[in-house]
Write a protein that holds these residues in place. Structure first.
Motif, PDB file in Angstrom:
ATOM      1  N   LEU A   9     -44.064  24.138  69.865  1.00  0.00           N
ATOM      2  CA  LEU A   9     -43.446  22.846  70.150  1.00  0.00           C
ATOM      3  C   LEU A   9     -43.289  22.645  71.661  1.00  0.00           C
ATOM      4  CD1 LEU A   9     -42.221  20.232  69.135  1.00  0.00           C
ATOM      5  CD2 LEU A   9     -40.043  21.422  68.845  1.00  0.00           C
ATOM      6  N   ILE A  10     -42.922  23.700  72.363  1.00  0.00           N
ATOM      7  CA  ILE A  10     -42.814  23.628  73.828  1.00  0.00           C
ATOM      8  C   ILE A  10     -44.177  23.246  74.411  1.00  0.00           C
ATOM      9  CG2 ILE A  10     -42.497  24.997  75.933  1.00  0.00           C
ATOM     10  CD1 ILE A  10     -40.322  26.586  74.318  1.00  0.00           C
ATOM     11  N   ASP A  11     -45.234  23.904  73.935  1.00  0.00           N
ATOM     12  CA  ASP A  11     -46.587  23.582  74.406  1.00  0.00           C
ATOM     13  C   ASP A  11     -46.952  22.128  74.101  1.00  0.00           C
ATOM     14  OD1 ASP A  11     -46.907  26.154  75.384  1.00  0.00           O
ATOM     15  OD2 ASP A  11     -47.947  26.869  73.589  1.00  0.00           O
ATOM     16  N   LYS A  12     -46.573  21.657  72.907  1.00  0.00           N
ATOM     17  CA  LYS A  12     -46.865  20.271  72.520  1.00  0.00           C
ATOM     18  C   LYS A  12     -46.138  19.297  73.444  1.00  0.00           C
ATOM     19  CE  LYS A  12     -46.099  16.873  68.819  1.00  0.00           C
ATOM     20  NZ  LYS A  12     -45.479  15.878  69.679  1.00  0.00           N
ATOM     21  N   ILE A  13     -44.848  19.565  73.721  1.00  0.00           N
ATOM     22  CA  ILE A  13     -44.071  18.683  74.600  1.00  0.00           C
ATOM     23  C   ILE A  13     -44.711  18.633  75.986  1.00  0.00           C
ATOM     24  CG2 ILE A  13     -41.846  18.385  75.777  1.00  0.00           C
ATOM     25  CD1 ILE A  13     -40.517  19.631  73.258  1.00  0.00           C
ATOM     26  N   LEU A  14     -45.076  19.802  76.517  1.00  0.00           N
ATOM     27  CA  LEU A  14     -45.694  19.857  77.848  1.00  0.00           C
ATOM     28  C   LEU A  14     -47.020  19.105  77.861  1.00  0.00           C
ATOM     29  CD1 LEU A  14     -44.925  23.577  78.785  1.00  0.00           C
ATOM     30  CD2 LEU A  14     -43.744  21.527  79.599  1.00  0.00           C
ATOM     31  N   ASP A  15     -47.807  19.266  76.790  1.00  0.00           N
ATOM     32  CA  ASP A  15     -49.089  18.584  76.679  1.00  0.00           C
ATOM     33  C   ASP A  15     -48.892  17.069  76.601  1.00  0.00           C
ATOM     34  OD1 ASP A  15     -51.913  18.829  76.530  1.00  0.00           O
ATOM     35  OD2 ASP A  15     -51.821  18.380  74.380  1.00  0.00           O
ATOM     36  N   ASP A  16     -47.927  16.643  75.785  1.00  0.00           N
ATOM     37  CA  ASP A  16     -47.636  15.207  75.649  1.00  0.00           C
ATOM     38  C   ASP A  16     -47.180  14.616  76.979  1.00  0.00           C
ATOM     39  OD1 ASP A  16     -48.306  15.302  72.993  1.00  0.00           O
ATOM     40  OD2 ASP A  16     -46.245  15.182  72.241  1.00  0.00           O
ATOM     41  N   LEU A  17     -46.370  15.363  77.729  1.00  0.00           N
ATOM     42  CA  LEU A  17     -45.908  14.876  79.031  1.00  0.00           C
ATOM     43  C   LEU A  17     -47.095  14.683  79.978  1.00  0.00           C
ATOM     44  CD1 LEU A  17     -42.638  16.947  79.509  1.00  0.00           C
ATOM     45  CD2 LEU A  17     -42.800  14.453  79.431  1.00  0.00           C
TER      46      LEU A  17
END
Length: 120
Positions: A9-17
């Motif tokens: 989820l952390i990776d997804k948030i960073l990717d989305d940002l």
């Protein structure tokens, strides 16, 4: 955080940002979900910082907290610093700090974010 789902989820948030910037619709929900993992792992500092973060984003439609400085700065410089905030970079940094909580510097920076969010 230790949880593999939290890490993804952390990776997804960073990717989305990186892709869409601060898209409050998905971002706030993702941060709330990440906070549940911090609750499960019983990490009060991260729980509090994530709550303050999504409340701040809800209120301001952005993330207006600068990346913590390595050195303390006096009040005159801090006003200039606040004007030069890169919301996406600062938020990415905050979220990435939650990945490795064994690092003392990460804990220290999370505490600085917590204090800055409380003051804002």
């Amino acid at each position: 955080m230790e949880n593999k789902k939290a890490s993804k989820l952390i990776d997804k948030i960073l990717d989305d940002l990186d892709k869409t910037g601060i898209n409050t619709d998905t971002l706030i929900e993702d941060i709330k979900e990440l906070r549940t993992y911090a609750l499960e792992e019983q990490i009060p500092l991260v729980v509090k910082v994530l709550r303050f973060t999504y409340e701040h984003i809800e209120k301001n439609n952005s993330f207006l907290i600068p990346i913590p400085d390595d050195e303390p700065i006096d009040d005159e410089d801090s006003t200039e610093e606040k004007e030069a905030v890169d919301p996406i970079e600062s938020l990415k940094y905050l979220i990435s700090l939650t990945k490795s909580l064994k690092n003392r510097m990460n804990i220290s920076d999370l505490k600085e974010y917590r204090d800055a969010l409380m003051e804002y």
